[in-house]
Motif scaffolding. Structure first.
Motif, mmCIF file in Angstrom:
data_model
loop_
_atom_site.group_PDB
_atom_site.id
_atom_site.type_symbol
_atom_site.label_atom_id
_atom_site.label_comp_id
_atom_site.label_asym_id
_atom_site.label_seq_id
_atom_site.Cartn_x
_atom_site.Cartn_y
_atom_site.Cartn_z
ATOM 1 N N ASN A 190 -4.300 -7.807 15.425
ATOM 2 C CA ASN A 190 -5.565 -8.495 15.126
ATOM 3 C C ASN A 190 -6.443 -7.666 14.201
ATOM 4 O OD1 ASN A 190 -5.011 -10.772 16.748
ATOM 5 N ND2 ASN A 190 -5.643 -9.646 18.594
ATOM 6 N N TYR A 191 -6.153 -6.380 14.159
ATOM 7 C CA TYR A 191 -6.957 -5.492 13.303
ATOM 8 C C TYR A 191 -6.124 -4.903 12.149
ATOM 9 C CZ TYR A 191 -10.390 -5.719 17.042
ATOM 10 O OH TYR A 191 -11.310 -6.175 17.968
ATOM 11 N N VAL A 192 -4.861 -4.542 12.483
ATOM 12 C CA VAL A 192 -4.011 -3.901 11.459
ATOM 13 C C VAL A 192 -2.597 -4.454 11.602
ATOM 14 C CG1 VAL A 192 -3.062 -1.748 10.579
ATOM 15 C CG2 VAL A 192 -5.380 -1.790 11.514
ATOM 16 N N THR A 193 -1.974 -4.774 10.453
ATOM 17 C CA THR A 193 -0.568 -5.169 10.423
ATOM 18 C C THR A 193 0.202 -4.195 9.537
ATOM 19 O OG1 THR A 193 -0.879 -6.657 8.538
ATOM 20 C CG2 THR A 193 -1.157 -7.599 10.752
ATOM 21 N N ILE A 194 1.533 -4.165 9.746
ATOM 22 C CA ILE A 194 2.372 -3.261 8.948
ATOM 23 C C ILE A 194 3.733 -3.891 8.762
ATOM 24 C CG2 ILE A 194 3.107 -1.929 10.966
ATOM 25 C CD1 ILE A 194 3.245 0.547 9.129
ATOM 26 N N LYS A 195 4.289 -3.811 7.533
ATOM 27 C CA LYS A 195 5.607 -4.319 7.209
ATOM 28 C C LYS A 195 6.223 -3.454 6.134
ATOM 29 C CE LYS A 195 8.131 -8.433 5.697
ATOM 30 N NZ LYS A 195 8.049 -9.833 5.239
ATOM 31 N N ASP A 196 7.455 -2.967 6.455
ATOM 32 C CA ASP A 196 8.178 -2.087 5.517
ATOM 33 C C ASP A 196 7.308 -0.919 5.054
ATOM 34 O OD1 ASP A 196 10.392 -3.663 5.763
ATOM 35 O OD2 ASP A 196 9.993 -4.807 3.936
ATOM 36 N N GLY A 197 6.431 -0.426 5.956
ATOM 37 C CA GLY A 197 5.635 0.745 5.660
ATOM 38 C C GLY A 197 4.316 0.466 4.991
ATOM 39 N N VAL A 198 4.013 -0.831 4.671
ATOM 40 C CA VAL A 198 2.757 -1.184 4.005
ATOM 41 C C VAL A 198 1.777 -1.726 5.057
ATOM 42 C CG1 VAL A 198 1.665 -2.614 2.257
ATOM 43 C CG2 VAL A 198 3.953 -1.635 1.858
ATOM 44 N N VAL A 199 0.613 -1.052 5.162
ATOM 45 C CA VAL A 199 -0.413 -1.400 6.130
ATOM 46 C C VAL A 199 -1.426 -2.357 5.485
ATOM 47 C CG1 VAL A 199 -2.308 -0.521 7.541
ATOM 48 C CG2 VAL A 199 -0.156 0.771 7.367
ATOM 49 N N THR A 200 -1.826 -3.368 6.278
ATOM 50 C CA THR A 200 -2.873 -4.300 5.817
ATOM 51 C C THR A 200 -3.971 -4.352 6.877
ATOM 52 O OG1 THR A 200 -1.244 -5.627 4.619
ATOM 53 C CG2 THR A 200 -3.381 -6.655 5.093
ATOM 54 N N THR A 201 -5.218 -4.088 6.473
ATOM 55 C CA THR A 201 -6.344 -4.111 7.408
ATOM 56 C C THR A 201 -6.875 -5.548 7.535
ATOM 57 O OG1 THR A 201 -7.904 -3.593 5.629
ATOM 58 C CG2 THR A 201 -6.982 -1.750 6.875
ATOM 59 N N VAL A 202 -7.044 -6.032 8.767
ATOM 60 C CA VAL A 202 -7.459 -7.408 9.033
ATOM 61 C C VAL A 202 -8.934 -7.464 9.438
ATOM 62 C CG1 VAL A 202 -7.042 -9.456 10.444
ATOM 63 C CG2 VAL A 202 -5.116 -8.020 9.697
#
Length: 442
Positions: A295-307
């Protein structure tokens, strides 16, 4: 003229004389004459003496009628003759005993060490035996003789082999040069290197051993190091496929901030993307990436996305993870409502150097590696040598140390050889230690 025989002393005197001119005895009427037989008759008449004769009454005993005094006088003359013979025998025996004692003392004090037997023949045998002993070459050879060794001078006290097919002669000089002691060579570890009776050293396997050189009571040592590469070198004309499935998972974080327990720490604004790793030994698609709260942070293949902002959370951050082969890396993601990333992490969170093995990597500047992963190199006295070929962090941020600075020192990865010997140098960063063996020679 006829003569009369004195019946006292037996002297003949003229018949016309009245008494014996020798003993003074008066002529007896019954005295025999020399013409009547020439021997003194055994007269039974009593003798009469004339005073003033040579044999007076006070000096001559009276003879009885039987003539016994004449017989006692004969016995007395006979006894001394027998006594003289016994004395001569005693003297001869004493002389022989004295001569024997003198010979015994002379042989004992000045003769051979062997006790002589009785007789001259035994002394002669002792002399012959002494001469035979001196002429016997077998007995003279058994006496100890030889020249002892006092020192061994080696052509080298350290040998290093980088080629399995190359041998080297360990020559020795003995003191004195005419010593009769025999030199022996012994390898303490024939699995590393062997040595012949003549001192030819041949490498066998990687490692180190000691050659013991002995001559008499003198012993010296020579260290042997075998650092050659026994593996088969790949053919440069044939390309090799890269290892896409390494057994070790290592990753370098794409941040300079770390917590006290070695976890990465980064601050991002809402809606920002960020790559968690700078370097990784496997493909990102093969790693398992997870977030504690998507809900706050996602990660895929080492790339972080702040939500969303994490400022309302009690911990103020969300952990993201990368896991492969049982090895796990984690990083704190702090999301704020601003539009920029702060230059430093929050003051409440202390920072430390990375503790993960992937954060510090060093490649030795030598092809010789021991079985336990230590580097191994030989450096001449006065020379310098750079310990690493590649390093993942600046050299000045690494702690460098030497086990024995009297032999070798190290600063920022540069080793300086000081004196002959062996020492280990270390490179330490974030709990990761690399070790290299430095062998210093003249």
């Amino acid at each position: 003229m006829s003569k009369v025989i004195c019946d006292v002393c037996g002297t003949t005197f003229p018949e016309t004389a009245n008494q014996c001119p020798i003993c003074g005895s008066a002529k007896n009427a019954s005295a025999q004459t020399a013409a009547e037989g020439g021997a003194q008759a055994e007269a039974g008449s009593t003798n009469s003496y004339v005073s003033g004769g040579r044999f007076s009454k006070s000096n001559v005993r009276k003879r009885n009628k039987t003539g016994q005094p004449m017989q006692r006088t004969a016995k007395k003359d006979k006894d001394p003759e027998g006594s003289n013979k016994g004395l001569v025998i005693v003297v001869i025996v004493l002389l022989l005993a004295i001569i024997a004692v003198v010979i015994y003392l002379a042989v004992t004090l000045f003769g051979s060490d062997k006790t002589p037997d009785k007789g001259n023949s035994t002394a002669a045998q002792t002399t012959v035996q002494s001469q035979s002993k001196e002429e016997d070459p077998t007995e003279s050879q058994t006496e100890p003789s030889g020249v002892a060794c006092t020192d061994i001078i080696l052509s080298s006290t350290i040998m290093e082999f980088t080629d399995l097919d190359r041998s080297q002669l360990l020559s020795v000089n003995l003191t004195p040069s005419n010593t009769t002691d025999k030199v022996t060579f012994t390898s303490m570890n024939p699995a590393v290197a062997t040595v012949t009776e003549g001192g030819l050293v041949t490498p066998v396997g990687i490692g180190d051993t000691t050659i013991i050189i002995t001559c008499g009571d003198i012993t010296k040592e020579c260290r042997v190091f075998c650092n050659f590469n026994t593996s088969t070198e790949p053919d440069p004309t044939t390309p090799t496929e890269p290892d896409v499935e390494p057994t070790v998972f290592e990753m370098t974080m794409n941040t300079s901030y770390y917590t006290h327990d070695g976890i990465g720490d980064v601050t991002l604004p809402v809606g920002k993307t960020w790559k968690m790793y700078k370097y990784m030994t496997v493909e990102a698609s093969k790693v398992v990436w997870t977030s504690d709260d998507e809900n706050y942070v996602t990660i895929k293949d080492g790339v972080v996305t702040t939500v969303a902002s994490t400022e309302s959370l009690a911990k103020k951050y969300v952990l993201v993870h990368a896991e492969y082969g049982g090895v796990k890396y984690s990083c704190r993601i702090r999301v704020n409502s601003g539009s920029s990333t702060p230059s430093t992490p929050p003051a409440t969170e202390p920072t430390t150097p990375p503790a993960n093995p992937g954060a510090f990597e060093l490649t030795f500047n030598t092809k010789y590696i021991t079985a336990d992963g230590k580097g191994d190199v030989v450096v001449r006295v006065g020379n310098t040598w750079k310990m690493y070929k590649t390093i993942s962090v600046p050299a000045e941020q690494v702690s460098w140390a030497s086990e024995n600075p009297a032999i070798a020192t190290v600063q920022n990865g540069v080793v300086t050889a000081v004196s002959p010997g062996k020492a280990e140098v270390y490179a330490e960063y974030a709990g990761v230690i690399y070790t290299c063996i430095i062998r210093v020679e003249n």
